[in-house]
Design a protein around this motif. Structure first.
Motif, PDB file in Angstrom:
ATOM      1  N   LYS A 149      53.414 -84.913  65.030  1.00  0.00           N
ATOM      2  CA  LYS A 149      53.895 -84.481  66.344  1.00  0.00           C
ATOM      3  C   LYS A 149      52.695 -84.363  67.263  1.00  0.00           C
ATOM      4  N   ASP A 150      52.792 -84.976  68.438  1.00  0.00           N
ATOM      5  CA  ASP A 150      51.686 -84.989  69.389  1.00  0.00           C
ATOM      6  C   ASP A 150      52.214 -84.669  70.776  1.00  0.00           C
ATOM      7  N   ASN A 151      52.002 -83.409  71.199  1.00  0.00           N
ATOM      8  CA  ASN A 151      52.481 -82.967  72.524  1.00  0.00           C
ATOM      9  C   ASN A 151      53.978 -83.223  72.697  1.00  0.00           C
TER      10      ASN A 151
ATOM     11  N   ILE B 229      51.459 -93.297  62.534  1.00  0.00           N
ATOM     12  CA  ILE B 229      50.100 -93.830  62.396  1.00  0.00           C
ATOM     13  C   ILE B 229      50.031 -94.691  61.132  1.00  0.00           C
ATOM     14  N   PRO B 230      49.905 -96.006  61.277  1.00  0.00           N
ATOM     15  CA  PRO B 230      49.767 -96.861  60.094  1.00  0.00           C
ATOM     16  C   PRO B 230      48.468 -96.539  59.347  1.00  0.00           C
ATOM     17  N   ALA B 231      48.477 -96.694  58.034  1.00  0.00           N
ATOM     18  CA  ALA B 231      47.298 -96.377  57.229  1.00  0.00           C
ATOM     19  C   ALA B 231      46.084 -97.191  57.668  1.00  0.00           C
ATOM     20  N   GLN B 232      46.302 -98.423  58.106  1.00  0.00           N
ATOM     21  CA  GLN B 232      45.183 -99.272  58.483  1.00  0.00           C
ATOM     22  C   GLN B 232      44.494 -98.816  59.769  1.00  0.00           C
ATOM     23  N   ASP B 233      45.134 -97.902  60.517  1.00  0.00           N
ATOM     24  CA  ASP B 233      44.529 -97.383  61.739  1.00  0.00           C
ATOM     25  C   ASP B 233      43.707 -96.121  61.503  1.00  0.00           C
ATOM     26  N   ILE B 234      43.701 -95.624  60.274  1.00  0.00           N
ATOM     27  CA  ILE B 234      43.011 -94.367  59.972  1.00  0.00           C
ATOM     28  C   ILE B 234      41.544 -94.624  59.655  1.00  0.00           C
ATOM     29  N   TYR B 235      40.653 -93.886  60.345  1.00  0.00           N
ATOM     30  CA  TYR B 235      39.224 -93.956  60.064  1.00  0.00           C
ATOM     31  C   TYR B 235      38.869 -93.042  58.897  1.00  0.00           C
TER      32      TYR B 235
ATOM     33  N   PHE C 208      41.571 -88.929  62.042  1.00  0.00           N
ATOM     34  CA  PHE C 208      40.767 -89.689  62.990  1.00  0.00           C
ATOM     35  C   PHE C 208      41.195 -91.150  62.933  1.00  0.00           C
ATOM     36  N   THR C 209      41.596 -91.683  64.078  1.00  0.00           N
ATOM     37  CA  THR C 209      42.159 -93.032  64.117  1.00  0.00           C
ATOM     38  C   THR C 209      41.543 -93.854  65.243  1.00  0.00           C
ATOM     39  N   SER C 210      41.930 -95.096  65.298  1.00  0.00           N
ATOM     40  CA  SER C 210      41.464 -95.992  66.355  1.00  0.00           C
ATOM     41  C   SER C 210      42.002 -95.595  67.721  1.00  0.00           C
ATOM     42  N   ASN C 211      43.049 -94.757  67.729  1.00  0.00           N
ATOM     43  CA  ASN C 211      43.651 -94.330  69.003  1.00  0.00           C
ATOM     44  C   ASN C 211      43.392 -92.867  69.332  1.00  0.00           C
ATOM     45  N   GLY C 212      42.514 -92.220  68.570  1.00  0.00           N
ATOM     46  CA  GLY C 212      42.224 -90.815  68.842  1.00  0.00           C
ATOM     47  C   GLY C 212      42.389 -89.969  67.594  1.00  0.00           C
TER      48      GLY C 212
END
Length: 245
Positions: free
Chosen positions: A144-146, A152-158, A170-174
């Motif tokens: 939940k974000d605001n 969030i796909p796993a491949q987007d996770i840093y 932490f992701t590519s989108n924030g």
């Protein structure tokens, strides 16, 4: 009067449950939803006592929807798949009905719930695993974000960091905050893809760029995203085993 919500992407399945509920005059169906997004909104707005919930639905599945709720209502699962029954009962689901649902089996589930409701002992679902149904491991995280729902796909996770009763993703989108434990997230992901390098950090192996010595027996993992993550002695051992060093 108890309030119930039917959440299933199959209209005929919802119609069957609604028909089975007709003799239970103390229960009112206040909403029917096609997927987890609609179900989440309806539950937030209507505060039902009971939901009938399918597992596999488009966009957000049943388990993922329950993860988003702070105080989930009692739930009776209705699904064509039996492999999620253990997870459901471990989380104190009222019952788990396999499709096609028979009236006899439905009535048994309702009697069980009505006894619990009468005793004012409606079970909370607690945290359930989010599943993307690939080899039993999670391939995304729902947060939940605001007031919005983000997938969030796993491949987007840093990387993922423990933060008290939450985790920071932490992701590519924030960066996103989710109420969960790092242990729970770790157990949900494929251990060949995500590795616990420290009690506070979980990283995807694909993000690993190189490892450098740090203090005493610890190391620093440099990630492709530019972040630096502490690697403990036990975390280094797990990395060596996973990478075949």
């Amino acid at each position: 009067m108890y309030k119930a919500i039917l959440i299933d992407d199959e209209p005929l399945a919802r119609q069957l449950i609604a028909t089975f509920l007709q003799p239970y005059t103390q229960v009112q169906v206040v909403a029917e939803c096609n997927d987890g997004f609609e179900g989440f909104k309806a539950i937030q707005e209507l505060q039902p006592d009971l939901i009938f919930l399918d597992v596999q639905m488009p966009r957000v599945n049943g388990f993922e929807m329950l993860e988003l709720l702070d105080n989930p209502p009692a739930v009776i699962f209705t699904t064509a798949f039996d492999e999620y029954a253990l997870k459901a009962f471990e989380a104190h689901a009222v019952d788990y009905l396999l499709k096609p649902v028979s009236r006899e089996r439905f009535d048994k589930a309702m009697q069980k719930w009505l006894q619990q409701a009468a005793a004012k002992n409606l079970p909370a679902m607690g945290q359930l695993l989010e599943n993307d149904i690939y080899e039993g491991y999670q391939h995304r995280i729902v947060v939940k974000d605001n007031g919005m729902i983000r997938i969030i796909p796993a491949q987007d996770i840093y990387y993922i960091e423990a933060s008290d009763d939450y985790v920071k993703i932490f992701t590519s989108n924030g960066t996103y905050l989710k109420k969960s434990t790092l242990n729970h997230i770790e157990q949900s992901f494929d251990p060949k893809q995500f590795v616990r390098v420290h009690r506070s950090f979980l990283i995807p192996v694909s993000q690993l760029s190189r490892i450098e010595p740090y203090e005493k027996e610890s190391h620093i993992a440099l990630l492709h995203c530019g972040a630096k993550v502490v690697v403990s002695k036990s975390g280094m051992s797990r990395l060596k085993t996973l990478l075949g060093w």
